[in-house]
Design a protein around this motif. Structure first.
Motif, mmCIF file in Angstrom:
data_model
loop_
_atom_site.group_PDB
_atom_site.id
_atom_site.type_symbol
_atom_site.label_atom_id
_atom_site.label_comp_id
_atom_site.label_asym_id
_atom_site.label_seq_id
_atom_site.Cartn_x
_atom_site.Cartn_y
_atom_site.Cartn_z
ATOM 1 N N HIS A 1 0.831 -1.290 -0.042
ATOM 2 C CA HIS A 1 0.037 0.000 -0.009
ATOM 3 C C HIS A 1 0.868 1.301 0.092
ATOM 4 C CE1 HIS A 1 -2.706 2.925 1.634
ATOM 5 N NE2 HIS A 1 -3.709 2.432 0.947
ATOM 6 N N GLU A 2 2.066 1.296 0.605
ATOM 7 C CA GLU A 2 3.010 2.199 0.737
ATOM 8 C C GLU A 2 3.584 2.665 -0.666
ATOM 9 O OE1 GLU A 2 5.877 4.987 1.896
ATOM 10 O OE2 GLU A 2 3.793 4.453 2.781
ATOM 11 N N HIS A 3 3.684 1.496 -1.480
ATOM 12 C CA HIS A 3 4.430 1.789 -2.695
ATOM 13 C C HIS A 3 3.133 2.308 -3.740
ATOM 14 C CE1 HIS A 3 8.424 0.455 -2.734
ATOM 15 N NE2 HIS A 3 8.029 -0.634 -1.796
ATOM 16 N N TYR A 4 1.987 1.988 -3.719
ATOM 17 C CA TYR A 4 1.033 2.208 -4.648
ATOM 18 C C TYR A 4 0.124 3.403 -4.193
ATOM 19 C CZ TYR A 4 2.503 -1.912 -6.780
ATOM 20 O OH TYR A 4 3.216 -3.146 -7.261
ATOM 21 N N TRP A 5 0.420 3.913 -2.866
ATOM 22 C CA TRP A 5 -0.324 5.037 -2.584
ATOM 23 C C TRP A 5 0.294 6.444 -3.172
ATOM 24 C CZ3 TRP A 5 -5.026 5.410 -0.148
ATOM 25 C CH2 TRP A 5 -5.325 6.775 0.430
ATOM 26 N N SER A 6 -0.660 7.326 -3.442
ATOM 27 C CA SER A 6 -0.207 8.460 -3.944
ATOM 28 C C SER A 6 0.708 9.373 -2.866
ATOM 29 C CB SER A 6 -1.473 9.324 -4.513
ATOM 30 O OG SER A 6 -2.007 8.950 -5.245
ATOM 31 N N ARG A 7 1.624 9.879 -3.172
ATOM 32 C CA ARG A 7 2.561 10.533 -2.105
ATOM 33 C C ARG A 7 2.087 11.748 -1.838
ATOM 34 N NH1 ARG A 7 8.553 12.348 -3.725
ATOM 35 N NH2 ARG A 7 8.167 13.768 -5.229
ATOM 36 N N ASN A 8 2.368 12.411 -0.616
ATOM 37 C CA ASN A 8 2.079 13.678 -0.201
ATOM 38 C C ASN A 8 2.421 14.673 -1.178
ATOM 39 O OD1 ASN A 8 1.910 16.083 1.114
ATOM 40 N ND2 ASN A 8 2.498 15.258 2.994
ATOM 41 N N PRO A 9 1.379 15.498 -1.750
ATOM 42 C CA PRO A 9 1.451 16.370 -2.819
ATOM 43 C C PRO A 9 2.338 17.373 -2.395
ATOM 44 C CG PRO A 9 -0.596 16.694 -1.752
ATOM 45 C CD PRO A 9 -0.106 15.452 -1.486
ATOM 46 N N ASN A 10 2.668 17.778 -1.065
ATOM 47 C CA ASN A 10 3.557 18.929 -0.974
ATOM 48 C C ASN A 10 5.007 18.531 -1.339
ATOM 49 O OD1 ASN A 10 1.753 20.646 0.701
ATOM 50 N ND2 ASN A 10 2.042 19.642 2.323
ATOM 51 N N ASP B 1 22.348 2.643 -0.654
ATOM 52 C CA ASP B 1 21.161 3.383 -0.524
ATOM 53 C C ASP B 1 21.028 3.375 1.061
ATOM 54 O OD1 ASP B 1 18.710 4.720 -0.008
ATOM 55 O OD2 ASP B 1 17.606 3.507 -1.283
ATOM 56 N N ILE B 2 21.388 4.425 1.801
ATOM 57 C CA ILE B 2 21.591 4.575 3.243
ATOM 58 C C ILE B 2 20.076 4.814 3.851
ATOM 59 C CG2 ILE B 2 22.398 7.142 3.188
ATOM 60 C CD1 ILE B 2 24.179 6.034 5.627
ATOM 61 N N ALA B 3 19.937 4.058 4.724
ATOM 62 C CA ALA B 3 18.586 4.157 5.328
ATOM 63 C C ALA B 3 17.295 4.247 4.358
ATOM 64 C CB ALA B 3 18.546 5.510 6.342
ATOM 65 N N CYS B 4 17.421 3.108 3.565
ATOM 66 C CA CYS B 4 16.579 3.077 2.376
ATOM 67 C C CYS B 4 14.988 3.059 2.807
ATOM 68 C CB CYS B 4 17.092 1.906 1.410
ATOM 69 S SG CYS B 4 16.865 0.363 2.293
ATOM 70 N N GLY B 5 14.669 2.640 3.934
ATOM 71 C CA GLY B 5 13.133 2.373 4.038
ATOM 72 C C GLY B 5 12.688 1.666 3.088
ATOM 73 N N THR B 6 11.440 1.798 2.365
ATOM 74 C CA THR B 6 10.964 0.814 1.242
ATOM 75 C C THR B 6 11.451 1.148 0.129
ATOM 76 O OG1 THR B 6 9.113 2.604 1.132
ATOM 77 C CG2 THR B 6 8.703 0.656 2.503
ATOM 78 N N GLY B 7 12.579 2.164 0.063
ATOM 79 C CA GLY B 7 13.070 2.319 -1.373
ATOM 80 C C GLY B 7 12.523 3.313 -2.280
ATOM 81 N N GLN B 8 11.649 4.286 -1.595
ATOM 82 C CA GLN B 8 10.770 5.054 -2.670
ATOM 83 C C GLN B 8 11.933 6.062 -3.457
ATOM 84 O OE1 GLN B 8 7.565 5.009 -2.822
ATOM 85 N NE2 GLN B 8 7.564 3.345 -1.289
ATOM 86 N N GLY B 9 12.909 6.373 -3.062
ATOM 87 C CA GLY B 9 13.795 7.081 -3.886
ATOM 88 C C GLY B 9 14.466 6.508 -4.871
ATOM 89 N N ILE B 10 15.118 5.360 -4.658
ATOM 90 C CA ILE B 10 16.024 4.506 -5.528
ATOM 91 C C ILE B 10 15.068 3.801 -6.500
ATOM 92 C CG2 ILE B 10 16.177 2.439 -4.331
ATOM 93 C CD1 ILE B 10 18.916 4.183 -6.141
ATOM 94 N N LYS B 11 13.781 3.407 -6.097
ATOM 95 C CA LYS B 11 12.874 2.926 -7.103
ATOM 96 C C LYS B 11 12.744 3.714 -8.293
ATOM 97 C CE LYS B 11 8.546 2.902 -5.973
ATOM 98 N NZ LYS B 11 6.975 2.628 -5.598
ATOM 99 N N ARG B 12 12.637 5.115 -8.279
ATOM 100 C CA ARG B 12 12.601 5.947 -9.296
ATOM 101 C C ARG B 12 13.833 6.069 -10.139
ATOM 102 N NH1 ARG B 12 10.075 11.278 -7.016
ATOM 103 N NH2 ARG B 12 11.277 10.742 -5.174
ATOM 104 N N GLN B 13 14.859 5.276 -9.813
ATOM 105 C CA GLN B 13 15.990 5.242 -10.505
ATOM 106 C C GLN B 13 16.190 3.967 -11.183
ATOM 107 O OE1 GLN B 13 17.316 8.258 -11.217
ATOM 108 N NE2 GLN B 13 16.026 8.976 -9.476
ATOM 109 N N ILE B 14 15.755 2.843 -10.415
ATOM 110 C CA ILE B 14 16.259 1.255 -10.970
ATOM 111 C C ILE B 14 15.681 1.113 -12.551
ATOM 112 C CG2 ILE B 14 15.581 -0.931 -10.543
ATOM 113 C CD1 ILE B 14 15.544 -0.162 -7.621
#
Length: 376
Positions: free
Chosen positions: A149-158, A183-196
């Motif tokens: 759900h975290e991956h597919y939920w629309s992210r905060n518009p801010n 990827d340090i302190a990667c969490g669910t990888g929301q940032g690196i996902k957009r690069q992979i």
């Protein structure tokens, strides 16, 4: 002499094993479908660079493609990620080299000469790390469905109020073409996902986070939902302020708000990034900053936030309140002598209220920058 027909048969067999049509495979390699057909029918051989890419995608050796001499580690039950970690890991307790071993019950672990041992559990190397006191990051999601759900939920518009930070980061990654990204302190990888999905060169991405549970689900997700044959993913459940990897062993340390998520350990994590990145390498990261202590909007936001939190948290937040110039000075004092930055967006206008408006993601009002801090 290399038997072109036999090479063609092996390439076709390996391509089919990976589930690619000739058209899909040609697009992946940025060659024509006719070129793939010529390889597979023995008309010609791939060039050297393409052979290296094929060996990476097929998880085999150039020798195996050309000669059929398959001696890769997977034959022994070891995947390439485990073998890669065997080259770079050190013990977080005594700093001695960690070596890969297969246990008597057919599990894998890494052990140093002082007998500190750490096991691979559910595909994640677990160093037994736990949250900062008061945090419950590992329990953020009760099950894999909530994680998805975290991956597919629309992210905060801010966070979408300015430039596309992923494109800024991609431009630098494309320029550097790093082979090893941490990827340090990667969490669910929301940032690196957009690069992979954009990476089109052989690369290993180390996802490092203190939560074994989150990394276990990362492994499932990135293998099934976000797979790129050029990218190997490995997973370390470890403390970002005490990374269990050798100095100068990665090309890029990546952080999508990862440093900030380390809270009181942020600067320790940043120092660790400097230690592990190679000379000439860099850390590429997003950073929240204030417009300035003399800026009225910044001042009111800081007052609102500090009035809404416990006194024990105030010190940590005051360390987070830096403007661009102050942060660059922090970078230089750590050793990153060259620091380039791009503004993604500015601060939100302060609300006309005496109550801080956010319960989560407390820094969303701040300005955001993409920084590239380089090690000489």
């Amino acid at each position: 002499m290399v038997n072109k027909n036999a090479v063609g048969v092996r390439i076709a067999s390996l391509r089919k094993r990976e589930g690619f049509s000739q058209a899909e495979f040609s697009a992946l390699l940025n060659v024509s479908p006719q070129a793939v057909s010529k390889w597979e029918t023995g008309v010609c051989l791939p060039d050297i660079e393409t052979l290296l890419n094929l060996s990476w995608i097929f998880k085999t050796t150039v020798n195996n493609i050309l000669e059929g001499d398959d001696y890769i580690g997977e034959a022994a039950g070891m995947d390439r990620g485990l073998m890669f970690l065997n080259k770079i890991l050190i013990c977080p307790e005594c700093r001695k080299k960690l070596k890969l071993k297969k246990t008597c019950d057919n599990r894998f672990s890494y052990e140093c000469e002082n007998r500190h041992e750490f096991y691979v559990i559910d595909g994640v190397l677990d160093f037994g790390t736990r949250e900062i006191p008061g945090e419950q990051w590992s329990l953020s999601y009760r099950n894999y469905e909530e994680y998805l759900h975290e991956h597919y939920w629309s992210r905060n518009p801010n966070y979408d109020r300015g430039l596309n930070e992923a494109d800024i980061i991609w431009d630098k990654l494309k320029e550097l073409r790093p082979k090893v990204i941490l990827d340090i302190a990667c969490g669910t990888g929301q940032g690196i996902k957009r690069q992979i999905e954009r990476i089109n060169w052989p690369a290993t991405i180390i996802m490092a986070d203190l939560s074994h549970r989150i990394l276990k689900w990362n492994k499932v997700y990135y293998r099934s939902e976000c797979r790129n044959p050029y990218v190997d993913m490995v997973y370390l459940a470890c403390d970002g302020a005490n990374l269990p990897v050798m100095s100068e062993c990665v090309d890029v340390v990546f952080s999508n708000a990862g440093y900030e998520s380390m809270q009181a350990k942020m600067m320790e994590g940043f120092c660790e990034a400097y230690r592990v990145v190679k000379s000439g390498g860099c850390t590429i990261y997003t950073k929240s900053v204030i417009e300035g202590y003399g800026n009225e909007n910044s001042r009111k936001w800081m007052e609102l936030l500090l009035s809404s939190i416990e006194e024990s948290e105030a010190g940590m937040w005051k360390e987070q309140f830096v403007d661009v110039d102050q942060w660059v000075e922090h970078c230089k004092s750590t050793g990153f002598t060259k620091n380039v930055f791009s503004k993604v967006y500015g601060e939100l206008p302060v609300p006309d209220t005496d109550v801080f408006p956010f319960e989560n993601e407390m820094a969303q009002w701040m300005a955001s920058y993409v920084f590239v801090s380089s090690k000489p």
